[in-house]
Design an enzyme around this catalytic site. Sequence first.
Site, mmCIF file in Angstrom:
data_model
loop_
_atom_site.group_PDB
_atom_site.id
_atom_site.type_symbol
_atom_site.label_atom_id
_atom_site.label_comp_id
_atom_site.label_asym_id
_atom_site.label_seq_id
_atom_site.Cartn_x
_atom_site.Cartn_y
_atom_site.Cartn_z
ATOM 1 N N TYR A 1 26.667 56.715 9.998
ATOM 2 C CA TYR A 1 26.038 57.689 10.521
ATOM 3 C C TYR A 1 25.784 58.801 9.828
ATOM 4 O O TYR A 1 26.410 59.726 9.568
ATOM 5 C CB TYR A 1 26.512 57.779 11.984
ATOM 6 C CG TYR A 1 26.406 56.608 12.638
ATOM 7 C CD1 TYR A 1 25.955 55.284 12.339
ATOM 8 C CD2 TYR A 1 27.406 56.742 13.893
ATOM 9 C CE1 TYR A 1 25.910 54.505 13.070
ATOM 10 C CE2 TYR A 1 27.434 55.824 14.774
ATOM 11 C CZ TYR A 1 26.772 54.401 14.351
ATOM 12 O OH TYR A 1 27.052 53.214 15.254
ATOM 13 N N LEU B 1 21.660 52.862 27.178
ATOM 14 C CA LEU B 1 20.350 53.526 27.708
ATOM 15 C C LEU B 1 19.228 52.911 27.050
ATOM 16 O O LEU B 1 18.203 53.257 27.055
ATOM 17 C CB LEU B 1 20.508 54.998 27.638
ATOM 18 C CG LEU B 1 21.618 55.601 28.494
ATOM 19 C CD1 LEU B 1 21.708 57.070 28.036
ATOM 20 C CD2 LEU B 1 21.389 55.493 29.940
#
Length: 350
Positions: free
Chosen positions: A76, A226
């Site tokens: 990341y 989500l």
Amino acid sequence: MNSDSMAGGGQAAGGSTTGALPITTLGAAGIQVGTQGLGCMGMSEFYGPSDLTESRATLDRALELGVTLFDTADVYGSGHNEEFLSDFVNAERDRVVIATKFGIVRKADDPAYRGFDNSPGYIRAAVEASLRRLRIDTVDLYYMHRKDPGVPIEDTVGAMAELVREGKVRALGLSEVTGAELRSAHAVHPIAAVQSEWSLFSRDVEATVVPAAAALGVTFVPYSPLGRGFLTGSFTGTADAKDFRATMPRFVGENAARNAELLAPLRTIADARGITLAQVALAWVHAQSRVRDLAVVPIPGTRSRTRLADNVAAATISLTDVELTTLEPIAGKVSGTRYADMSFTSAGRE
Ligand SMILES: NC(=O)c1ccc[n+]([C@@H]2O[C@H](COP(=O)([O-])OP(=O)(O)OC[C@H]3O[C@@H](n4cnc5c(N)ncnc54)[C@H](OP(=O)(O)O)[C@@H]3O)[C@@H](O)[C@H]2O)c1
């Protein structure tokens, strides 16, 4: 332990709570966490510009609200996310459960490139690099991020188990493995958590991974609960070429327009209850703990304290069976796959 059985009263089986969240245990590893974690990936990369000041405030607020599992990976921001988290982790070392990952290889001169390496030598070098960036002695939960097709899962987990014996890692996790791979891995060394995509839009894990995790007592950590923001109704397309979603079939063109129509049942439930779409989506993921009888610790990602509070509140919202039935058909109607290349996902190997 079925985490959902604790939801509602905010009271864990042992009577303890962490802030506003109930607690659960990661597999048989004995590590306790709040029943919702925080995905930190977007703080460094993938979903638009970073705001490190607000991100740091979000980390601190998360702990206050009972979030204790913080999720990162070496890839990341190509190491940036671990380095960014290091101040927070060190300031709160006794309270933070830090999860990181190895196995995806990137190239500095080719942002789109993704390779995979699960060889024992690579794993050892990767954990040393993560420990250095995080400035800690032990990773609490160390995941294989993707399966390298050239390395048997038993060899990968064997190498990971050595890190546990040496004290560099407390517990092991796997991401995007099939049910069969999870069972083979667990026979080599107990797996505390499996982290794979699971949401109202992405339910392929229910075929083999969820049943295997439930049978083995492995905690399920749904990533992108989500739907990478789509299920919140706030994603309206991206013109930013650096936004990872621009590469994903379900977020672009006609697929995105068709998928937006699938949010109608979430909107109906949200309006009736006076809650947000994000909360409906997260409450659905939490409900899977009860429905499928396994511990579920979703890790929604956000860079904002306001959205964090919204998301934490969702962990104790119980959807009714009627609401769950209303939401049931959505995943089957989604247009577009979750990645452009599905070969490195568990579904791609089923
Ligand atoms: N193992 C793997 O291969 C893998 C893959 C992907 C992700 N992950 C992990 O899973 C974590 C979560 O997944 P994700 O970040 O991909 O997707 P996600 O949690 O499904 O969605 C994140 C997106 O939703 C937005 N958002 C969050 N809460 C919101 C709210 N209440 N209302 C409106 N919008 C909201 C965020 O924007 P803001 O930040 O602006 O709030 C962000 O754009 C990551 O951070 C990472 O740690 C793992």
